[in-house]
Every structure is written in structure tokens, then in C-alpha cells.
Motif scaffolding. Sequence first.
Motif, PDB file in Angstrom:
ATOM      1  N   GLU A  46       0.867  -1.168   0.000  1.00  0.00           N
ATOM      2  CA  GLU A  46       0.000   0.000   0.000  1.00  0.00           C
ATOM      3  C   GLU A  46       0.907   1.221   0.000  1.00  0.00           C
ATOM      4  OE1 GLU A  46      -2.375   0.412   3.515  1.00  0.00           O
ATOM      5  OE2 GLU A  46      -0.639   0.640   4.846  1.00  0.00           O
ATOM      6  N   ILE A  47       0.429   2.320  -0.571  1.00  0.00           N
ATOM      7  CA  ILE A  47       1.189   3.561  -0.598  1.00  0.00           C
ATOM      8  C   ILE A  47       0.428   4.568   0.238  1.00  0.00           C
ATOM      9  CG2 ILE A  47       2.141   5.420  -2.002  1.00  0.00           C
ATOM     10  CD1 ILE A  47       1.413   2.077  -3.607  1.00  0.00           C
ATOM     11  N   VAL A  48       1.032   4.996   1.338  1.00  0.00           N
ATOM     12  CA  VAL A  48       0.391   5.904   2.284  1.00  0.00           C
ATOM     13  C   VAL A  48       1.047   7.277   2.136  1.00  0.00           C
ATOM     14  CG1 VAL A  48      -0.335   6.225   4.675  1.00  0.00           C
ATOM     15  CG2 VAL A  48       0.147   3.917   3.815  1.00  0.00           C
ATOM     16  N   ILE A  49       0.270   8.271   1.737  1.00  0.00           N
ATOM     17  CA  ILE A  49       0.804   9.598   1.418  1.00  0.00           C
ATOM     18  C   ILE A  49       0.296  10.608   2.436  1.00  0.00           C
ATOM     19  CG2 ILE A  49       0.963  11.419  -0.326  1.00  0.00           C
ATOM     20  CD1 ILE A  49       0.160   9.204  -2.395  1.00  0.00           C
ATOM     21  N   GLY A  50       1.220  11.413   2.968  1.00  0.00           N
ATOM     22  CA  GLY A  50       0.868  12.526   3.842  1.00  0.00           C
ATOM     23  C   GLY A  50       1.282  13.828   3.178  1.00  0.00           C
ATOM     24  N   ASP A  51       0.312  14.691   2.876  1.00  0.00           N
ATOM     25  CA  ASP A  51       0.561  15.875   2.055  1.00  0.00           C
ATOM     26  C   ASP A  51       0.534  17.150   2.903  1.00  0.00           C
ATOM     27  OD1 ASP A  51       0.800  17.768   0.095  1.00  0.00           O
ATOM     28  OD2 ASP A  51      -1.109  17.318  -0.894  1.00  0.00           O
ATOM     29  N   ASP A  52       1.696  17.802   3.020  1.00  0.00           N
ATOM     30  CA  ASP A  52       1.833  19.069   3.737  1.00  0.00           C
ATOM     31  C   ASP A  52       1.833  20.271   2.791  1.00  0.00           C
ATOM     32  OD1 ASP A  52       1.816  18.295   6.355  1.00  0.00           O
ATOM     33  OD2 ASP A  52       3.881  18.875   6.795  1.00  0.00           O
ATOM     34  N   SER A  53       1.428  20.074   1.546  1.00  0.00           N
ATOM     35  CA  SER A  53       1.511  21.137   0.547  1.00  0.00           C
ATOM     36  C   SER A  53       0.645  22.339   0.929  1.00  0.00           C
ATOM     37  CB  SER A  53       1.072  20.622  -0.826  1.00  0.00           C
ATOM     38  OG  SER A  53       1.925  19.599  -1.283  1.00  0.00           O
ATOM     39  N   THR A  54       1.071  23.509   0.443  1.00  0.00           N
ATOM     40  CA  THR A  54       0.341  24.734   0.736  1.00  0.00           C
ATOM     41  C   THR A  54      -0.717  25.057  -0.312  1.00  0.00           C
ATOM     42  OG1 THR A  54       2.108  25.980  -0.375  1.00  0.00           O
ATOM     43  CG2 THR A  54       2.264  25.728   2.022  1.00  0.00           C
ATOM     44  N   ASP A  55      -0.836  24.207  -1.328  1.00  0.00           N
ATOM     45  CA  ASP A  55      -1.886  24.389  -2.325  1.00  0.00           C
ATOM     46  C   ASP A  55      -2.491  23.026  -2.651  1.00  0.00           C
ATOM     47  OD1 ASP A  55      -0.255  23.071  -4.302  1.00  0.00           O
ATOM     48  OD2 ASP A  55       0.759  24.968  -4.692  1.00  0.00           O
ATOM     49  N   ALA A  56      -3.406  22.995  -3.607  1.00  0.00           N
ATOM     50  CA  ALA A  56      -4.168  21.773  -3.884  1.00  0.00           C
ATOM     51  C   ALA A  56      -3.651  20.988  -5.078  1.00  0.00           C
ATOM     52  CB  ALA A  56      -5.640  22.138  -4.105  1.00  0.00           C
ATOM     53  N   ARG A  57      -2.496  21.351  -5.637  1.00  0.00           N
ATOM     54  CA  ARG A  57      -2.041  20.697  -6.862  1.00  0.00           C
ATOM     55  C   ARG A  57      -1.800  19.196  -6.663  1.00  0.00           C
ATOM     56  NH1 ARG A  57       3.213  23.315  -8.486  1.00  0.00           N
ATOM     57  NH2 ARG A  57       3.405  23.504  -6.222  1.00  0.00           N
ATOM     58  N   SER A  58      -1.133  18.834  -5.590  1.00  0.00           N
ATOM     59  CA  SER A  58      -0.856  17.415  -5.344  1.00  0.00           C
ATOM     60  C   SER A  58      -2.153  16.643  -5.142  1.00  0.00           C
ATOM     61  CB  SER A  58       0.056  17.256  -4.126  1.00  0.00           C
ATOM     62  OG  SER A  58       1.335  17.805  -4.373  1.00  0.00           O
ATOM     63  N   ARG A  59      -3.047  17.212  -4.380  1.00  0.00           N
ATOM     64  CA  ARG A  59      -4.330  16.549  -4.129  1.00  0.00           C
ATOM     65  C   ARG A  59      -5.089  16.311  -5.424  1.00  0.00           C
ATOM     66  NH1 ARG A  59      -9.682  17.858  -3.271  1.00  0.00           N
ATOM     67  NH2 ARG A  59     -10.768  16.530  -1.748  1.00  0.00           N
ATOM     68  N   GLN A  60      -5.117  17.317  -6.289  1.00  0.00           N
ATOM     69  CA  GLN A  60      -5.840  17.180  -7.555  1.00  0.00           C
ATOM     70  C   GLN A  60      -5.224  16.097  -8.432  1.00  0.00           C
ATOM     71  OE1 GLN A  60      -5.568  21.225  -8.935  1.00  0.00           O
ATOM     72  NE2 GLN A  60      -7.305  21.925  -7.706  1.00  0.00           N
ATOM     73  N   LEU A  61      -3.899  16.070  -8.500  1.00  0.00           N
ATOM     74  CA  LEU A  61      -3.239  15.059  -9.315  1.00  0.00           C
ATOM     75  C   LEU A  61      -3.471  13.656  -8.773  1.00  0.00           C
ATOM     76  CD1 LEU A  61       0.202  16.681 -10.250  1.00  0.00           C
ATOM     77  CD2 LEU A  61      -1.631  16.040 -11.804  1.00  0.00           C
ATOM     78  N   ILE A  62      -3.387  13.507  -7.467  1.00  0.00           N
ATOM     79  CA  ILE A  62      -3.610  12.198  -6.860  1.00  0.00           C
ATOM     80  C   ILE A  62      -5.026  11.710  -7.145  1.00  0.00           C
ATOM     81  CG2 ILE A  62      -3.882  10.990  -4.646  1.00  0.00           C
ATOM     82  CD1 ILE A  62      -0.994  11.297  -5.376  1.00  0.00           C
ATOM     83  N   LEU A  63      -6.009  12.591  -6.983  1.00  0.00           N
ATOM     84  CA  LEU A  63      -7.401  12.200  -7.223  1.00  0.00           C
ATOM     85  C   LEU A  63      -7.639  11.854  -8.687  1.00  0.00           C
ATOM     86  CD1 LEU A  63      -9.328  14.763  -4.971  1.00  0.00           C
ATOM     87  CD2 LEU A  63      -8.957  12.325  -4.561  1.00  0.00           C
ATOM     88  N   GLN A  64      -7.034  12.608  -9.588  1.00  0.00           N
ATOM     89  CA  GLN A  64      -7.217  12.344 -11.017  1.00  0.00           C
ATOM     90  C   GLN A  64      -6.577  11.025 -11.431  1.00  0.00           C
ATOM     91  OE1 GLN A  64      -5.514  15.752 -12.944  1.00  0.00           O
ATOM     92  NE2 GLN A  64      -7.056  17.172 -12.165  1.00  0.00           N
ATOM     93  N   ARG A  65      -5.387  10.783 -10.919  1.00  0.00           N
ATOM     94  CA  ARG A  65      -4.604   9.649 -11.422  1.00  0.00           C
ATOM     95  C   ARG A  65      -4.900   8.343 -10.689  1.00  0.00           C
ATOM     96  NH1 ARG A  65      -0.080   9.966 -14.688  1.00  0.00           N
ATOM     97  NH2 ARG A  65       1.353   8.180 -14.664  1.00  0.00           N
ATOM     98  N   TYR A  66      -5.217   8.426  -9.412  1.00  0.00           N
ATOM     99  CA  TYR A  66      -5.329   7.200  -8.602  1.00  0.00           C
ATOM    100  C   TYR A  66      -6.699   7.036  -7.942  1.00  0.00           C
ATOM    101  CZ  TYR A  66      -0.281   7.942  -9.036  1.00  0.00           C
ATOM    102  OH  TYR A  66       0.976   8.189  -9.526  1.00  0.00           O
TER     103      TYR A  66
END
Length: 211
Positions: A46-66
Amino acid sequence: MSNASSSPLARAALAHVSICVPTCNRPDLLIECVDSCLAQSYPHVEIVIGDDSTDARSRQLILQRYRDEPRVRYEKHEPPLGQARNVSSLFERARGDKILLIHDDDLLTSDAVDKLVSLWQRYPQLDAAFGAQYEADHDGAIDLAASARLNEAFRRTQAREGLQPLAGRTGLIQMFPNNGWMADARLVKRVGYDARYGVCCDYVFGTELCP
């Protein structure tokens, strides 16, 4: 302790592995990292990701791709947790028998998990394992000379392969917290990352894991 330069052995008992990935403001690198985790020849990850980013770019990419990938478990931290607390939260969320920590600018070779897990079949009482590393640029080109120097500096060479006789040296000199290690999940959760040590939290973790 052992390094992981040996070939994978037959999978006698398949452990479940949690690959923990802290990330902050590097969405494109994160996607490359996650893709390398999903490309593992070892099936139970399993891949467990913790996102400390200050914007939503990572979240959007993760949701789109996975979105339809059950092996990817993503969490956005608002407000950001900081390095130590982010990693600690990943350890807490990990469901696997083994934990492997890498960062968002790292990649795994496709057989990395397989090789590391195989060491527990060879040494059943093993607590933690690590392997050699490669240095690569952002295009994925490996610098073999720089990689050789890196692994020699941290004593991650074929000549030093096998069980490490001095666990303390592994933590201090071989820089155990350097990326790509795997350890028993119960041990990792017990030691944890301590935010009191700031940017040195990974170094303290390594020395406490290898007393």
C-alpha cells in the motif's frame, strides 16, 4: 541488520508492506514516486501519502490519477504538520507488517520491495534492512560514479553485504534514516519521529532504531 543487494528469494510468507511517502509542494515528483511504488514486482503493498503542501495541486493530481487505485491512501494536512509529525502520522496510518519510508523526490526500482522482503525469509529475526542507492537527475538518468561514491561513503557496498555486526554503527555511520529502508512496523511505530528534534528527527530515529 542487512543490506539488500542479494537476489529475491522464494516468497515463503508474504508480508504486507506500507510504503510511506511524505510530500510538500512537489506534485510532479510525487506522481513519479507513486508510480514507481505501484510498479513493484512485490504484490502486497500500500502507498500511504501525507501531504503538507500549501496548495491543492498534489491533491488534484492524486485524485485524477489514482481515484480507482485502492493501494493508494492519501491524506491532505490542513494546516501542515511539519516533517516529523507528517512522518509520524504516516507510521500511525500504516497497516502493513513492514514499513518502507521514501520521500516525494525518490523512486524505487521495480524489485526494491521484493529484495528487501526476501531478507526476512533469509534472516527471520531481522528487525530492519536497507539497500544501496542510486543518484539520478530529474530526467531519471543515473550518475553511476556519484552513486558509487554515495554507497561507499555510507558503507552500502557488496563487500559489506549481510547482517551488520554493530547496530549502533548502522544507525550513526551508515545513516540508517537515509531513504529506502524497511523495518518491522511494530518497531517503527514504537520508536517514531519526535518533533522535538526538528530537522534532526530522522537522524535521532535512526540511532534509536539501531541502539
